[in-house]
Design a protein around this motif. Structure first.
Motif, PDB file in Angstrom:
ATOM      1  N   ILE A 114      11.517   0.651  -0.710  1.00  0.00           N
ATOM      2  CA  ILE A 114      11.252   2.049  -1.003  1.00  0.00           C
ATOM      3  C   ILE A 114       9.858   2.377  -0.456  1.00  0.00           C
ATOM      4  CG2 ILE A 114      11.145   3.822  -2.796  1.00  0.00           C
ATOM      5  CD1 ILE A 114      13.812   2.114  -2.690  1.00  0.00           C
ATOM      6  N   VAL A 115       9.795   3.365   0.416  1.00  0.00           N
ATOM      7  CA  VAL A 115       8.532   3.774   1.019  1.00  0.00           C
ATOM      8  C   VAL A 115       8.064   5.059   0.360  1.00  0.00           C
ATOM      9  CG1 VAL A 115       7.445   4.560   3.177  1.00  0.00           C
ATOM     10  CG2 VAL A 115       9.044   2.641   3.209  1.00  0.00           C
ATOM     11  N   SER A 116       6.769   5.143   0.120  1.00  0.00           N
ATOM     12  CA  SER A 116       6.156   6.363  -0.391  1.00  0.00           C
ATOM     13  C   SER A 116       6.055   7.330   0.788  1.00  0.00           C
ATOM     14  CB  SER A 116       4.773   6.029  -0.957  1.00  0.00           C
ATOM     15  OG  SER A 116       4.154   7.169  -1.465  1.00  0.00           O
ATOM     16  N   TYR A 117       6.623   8.519   0.625  1.00  0.00           N
ATOM     17  CA  TYR A 117       6.776   9.424   1.763  1.00  0.00           C
ATOM     18  C   TYR A 117       6.237  10.808   1.438  1.00  0.00           C
ATOM     19  CZ  TYR A 117       9.065  11.331   5.938  1.00  0.00           C
ATOM     20  OH  TYR A 117       9.323  11.920   7.137  1.00  0.00           O
ATOM     21  N   ASP A 118       5.439  11.330   2.353  1.00  0.00           N
ATOM     22  CA  ASP A 118       4.905  12.691   2.251  1.00  0.00           C
ATOM     23  C   ASP A 118       5.933  13.611   2.914  1.00  0.00           C
ATOM     24  OD1 ASP A 118       3.628  15.153   2.737  1.00  0.00           O
ATOM     25  OD2 ASP A 118       1.679  14.215   3.078  1.00  0.00           O
ATOM     26  N   TYR A 119       6.707  14.295   2.090  1.00  0.00           N
ATOM     27  CA  TYR A 119       7.801  15.113   2.607  1.00  0.00           C
ATOM     28  C   TYR A 119       7.304  16.357   3.348  1.00  0.00           C
ATOM     29  CZ  TYR A 119      11.393  12.219   0.542  1.00  0.00           C
ATOM     30  OH  TYR A 119      12.220  11.166   0.266  1.00  0.00           O
ATOM     31  N   GLN A 120       6.156  16.869   2.982  1.00  0.00           N
ATOM     32  CA  GLN A 120       5.630  18.051   3.656  1.00  0.00           C
ATOM     33  C   GLN A 120       5.185  17.731   5.083  1.00  0.00           C
ATOM     34  OE1 GLN A 120       2.548  20.112   1.536  1.00  0.00           O
ATOM     35  NE2 GLN A 120       2.271  21.641   3.136  1.00  0.00           N
ATOM     36  N   ASN A 121       4.492  16.611   5.234  1.00  0.00           N
ATOM     37  CA  ASN A 121       3.976  16.220   6.551  1.00  0.00           C
ATOM     38  C   ASN A 121       4.892  15.243   7.292  1.00  0.00           C
ATOM     39  OD1 ASN A 121       1.458  17.739   6.502  1.00  0.00           O
ATOM     40  ND2 ASN A 121       0.932  16.380   4.797  1.00  0.00           N
TER      41      ASN A 121
ATOM     42  N   GLU B  36       0.819  -1.207   0.000  1.00  0.00           N
ATOM     43  CA  GLU B  36       0.000   0.000   0.000  1.00  0.00           C
ATOM     44  C   GLU B  36       0.855   1.260   0.000  1.00  0.00           C
ATOM     45  OE1 GLU B  36      -3.214   2.314   2.845  1.00  0.00           O
ATOM     46  OE2 GLU B  36      -2.880   0.192   3.180  1.00  0.00           O
ATOM     47  N   ASP B  37       1.974   1.221   0.714  1.00  0.00           N
ATOM     48  CA  ASP B  37       2.803   2.415   0.849  1.00  0.00           C
ATOM     49  C   ASP B  37       4.271   2.170   0.521  1.00  0.00           C
ATOM     50  OD1 ASP B  37       3.595   0.901   3.000  1.00  0.00           O
ATOM     51  OD2 ASP B  37       3.163   2.404   4.519  1.00  0.00           O
ATOM     52  N   ARG B  38       4.573   1.038  -0.101  1.00  0.00           N
ATOM     53  CA  ARG B  38       5.975   0.698  -0.374  1.00  0.00           C
ATOM     54  C   ARG B  38       6.095  -0.324  -1.485  1.00  0.00           C
ATOM     55  NH1 ARG B  38       7.912  -0.668   4.999  1.00  0.00           N
ATOM     56  NH2 ARG B  38       6.203   0.704   5.551  1.00  0.00           N
ATOM     57  N   PHE B  39       7.320  -0.467  -1.959  1.00  0.00           N
ATOM     58  CA  PHE B  39       7.628  -1.525  -2.914  1.00  0.00           C
ATOM     59  C   PHE B  39       9.073  -1.953  -2.711  1.00  0.00           C
ATOM     60  CE2 PHE B  39       7.993   2.580  -5.015  1.00  0.00           C
ATOM     61  CZ  PHE B  39       9.252   2.553  -5.607  1.00  0.00           C
ATOM     62  N   VAL B  40       9.389  -3.154  -3.182  1.00  0.00           N
ATOM     63  CA  VAL B  40      10.734  -3.696  -3.033  1.00  0.00           C
ATOM     64  C   VAL B  40      11.407  -3.710  -4.399  1.00  0.00           C
ATOM     65  CG1 VAL B  40      12.124  -5.686  -2.331  1.00  0.00           C
ATOM     66  CG2 VAL B  40      10.024  -5.122  -1.081  1.00  0.00           C
ATOM     67  N   MET B  41      12.587  -3.093  -4.463  1.00  0.00           N
ATOM     68  CA  MET B  41      13.396  -3.117  -5.680  1.00  0.00           C
ATOM     69  C   MET B  41      14.455  -4.207  -5.520  1.00  0.00           C
ATOM     70  SD  MET B  41      14.166   0.749  -6.866  1.00  0.00           S
ATOM     71  CE  MET B  41      13.078   1.359  -8.152  1.00  0.00           C
ATOM     72  N   HIS B  42      14.644  -4.973  -6.590  1.00  0.00           N
ATOM     73  CA  HIS B  42      15.676  -5.996  -6.632  1.00  0.00           C
ATOM     74  C   HIS B  42      16.740  -5.534  -7.622  1.00  0.00           C
ATOM     75  CE1 HIS B  42      13.185  -8.792  -4.330  1.00  0.00           C
ATOM     76  NE2 HIS B  42      12.179  -8.263  -5.013  1.00  0.00           N
ATOM     77  N   TYR B  43      17.992  -5.686  -7.229  1.00  0.00           N
ATOM     78  CA  TYR B  43      19.120  -5.226  -8.042  1.00  0.00           C
ATOM     79  C   TYR B  43      20.022  -6.399  -8.397  1.00  0.00           C
ATOM     80  CZ  TYR B  43      17.881  -1.096  -5.218  1.00  0.00           C
ATOM     81  OH  TYR B  43      17.221  -0.088  -4.558  1.00  0.00           O
ATOM     82  N   ARG B  44      20.650  -6.279  -9.553  1.00  0.00           N
ATOM     83  CA  ARG B  44      21.676  -7.248  -9.949  1.00  0.00           C
ATOM     84  C   ARG B  44      22.793  -6.471 -10.644  1.00  0.00           C
ATOM     85  NH1 ARG B  44      19.744 -12.484 -12.809  1.00  0.00           N
ATOM     86  NH2 ARG B  44      19.366 -13.033 -10.632  1.00  0.00           N
ATOM     87  N   ILE B  45      24.023  -6.723 -10.222  1.00  0.00           N
ATOM     88  CA  ILE B  45      25.204  -6.118 -10.838  1.00  0.00           C
ATOM     89  C   ILE B  45      25.954  -7.218 -11.569  1.00  0.00           C
ATOM     90  CG2 ILE B  45      27.404  -4.948 -10.438  1.00  0.00           C
ATOM     91  CD1 ILE B  45      26.141  -3.783  -7.853  1.00  0.00           C
ATOM     92  N   VAL B  46      26.221  -6.972 -12.855  1.00  0.00           N
ATOM     93  CA  VAL B  46      26.906  -7.955 -13.694  1.00  0.00           C
ATOM     94  C   VAL B  46      28.194  -7.347 -14.223  1.00  0.00           C
ATOM     95  CG1 VAL B  46      26.744  -9.317 -15.814  1.00  0.00           C
ATOM     96  CG2 VAL B  46      24.734  -9.057 -14.342  1.00  0.00           C
ATOM     97  N   SER B  47      29.290  -8.079 -14.111  1.00  0.00           N
ATOM     98  CA  SER B  47      30.572  -7.671 -14.680  1.00  0.00           C
ATOM     99  C   SER B  47      30.566  -7.979 -16.172  1.00  0.00           C
ATOM    100  CB  SER B  47      31.713  -8.438 -14.005  1.00  0.00           C
ATOM    101  OG  SER B  47      32.892  -8.368 -14.783  1.00  0.00           O
ATOM    102  N   THR B  48      30.801  -6.959 -17.009  1.00  0.00           N
ATOM    103  CA  THR B  48      30.865  -7.219 -18.449  1.00  0.00           C
ATOM    104  C   THR B  48      32.189  -7.880 -18.821  1.00  0.00           C
ATOM    105  OG1 THR B  48      31.704  -5.006 -18.973  1.00  0.00           O
ATOM    106  CG2 THR B  48      29.315  -5.296 -18.977  1.00  0.00           C
TER     107      THR B  48
END
Length: 150
Positions: free
Chosen positions: A115-122, A90-102
């Protein structure tokens, strides 16, 4: 290398800098988090999260981050950073990362960030804007199509 990043709809390439190596002659652990950050920002830009933040004052804030180091990177090299979103709440999502050596054609690290959705004013968390949620779903649906060869 595309098989190593299948299912990651946002991918960026970053050169490994000489100065990123430490006394042990490999890229310092903290640099991997910078690579994740660069990938995260690229994904957020594609989502339109910055526009949503400008319009409504609601934007992303990193709540947690983790990394599993799999292979030490060294200079010279270029890395590909793949990013995808897994779970969406409802207020967040999970990012998955992968780093690959070329240079070595192998996965150097994998991680995730909440990552949380954040109301910066309040100064409190907020419901993830519907437009942002829809854009994540569009980006991720494109990844599914790409991995199936369409």
């Amino acid at each position: 290398m595309s098989e190593l990043l299948a299912g990651f709809p946002v991918t960026i390439e970053i050169p490994v800098a000489w100065g990123e190596m430490d006394a042990f002659q490999h890229v310092n652990n903290i640099v991997y988090f910078r690579y994740f950050e660069s990938g995260r920002i690229a994904y957020l830009e594609q989502m339109g999260m910055m526009e949503a933040m400008a319009a409504h004052g609601v934007g992303p804030i990193l709540a947690s981050a983790s990394c599993k180091f799999k292979f030490p990177l060294t200079y010279p090299d270029r890395v590909l950073v793949g990013v995808r979103v897994g779970e969406i709440g409802e207020d967040r999502f999970v990012m998955h990362y992968r780093i690959v050596s070329t240079r070595h054609h192998r996965i150097a690290a994998e991680g995730e960030g909440v990552i949380v959705s954040y109301d910066y004013q309040n100064q409190r968390k907020a419901v993830l804007p519907a437009a942002v949620r829809a854009r994540i779903e569009e980006i991720e649906a494109g990844a599914v199509q790409d991995t199936q060869g369409t």
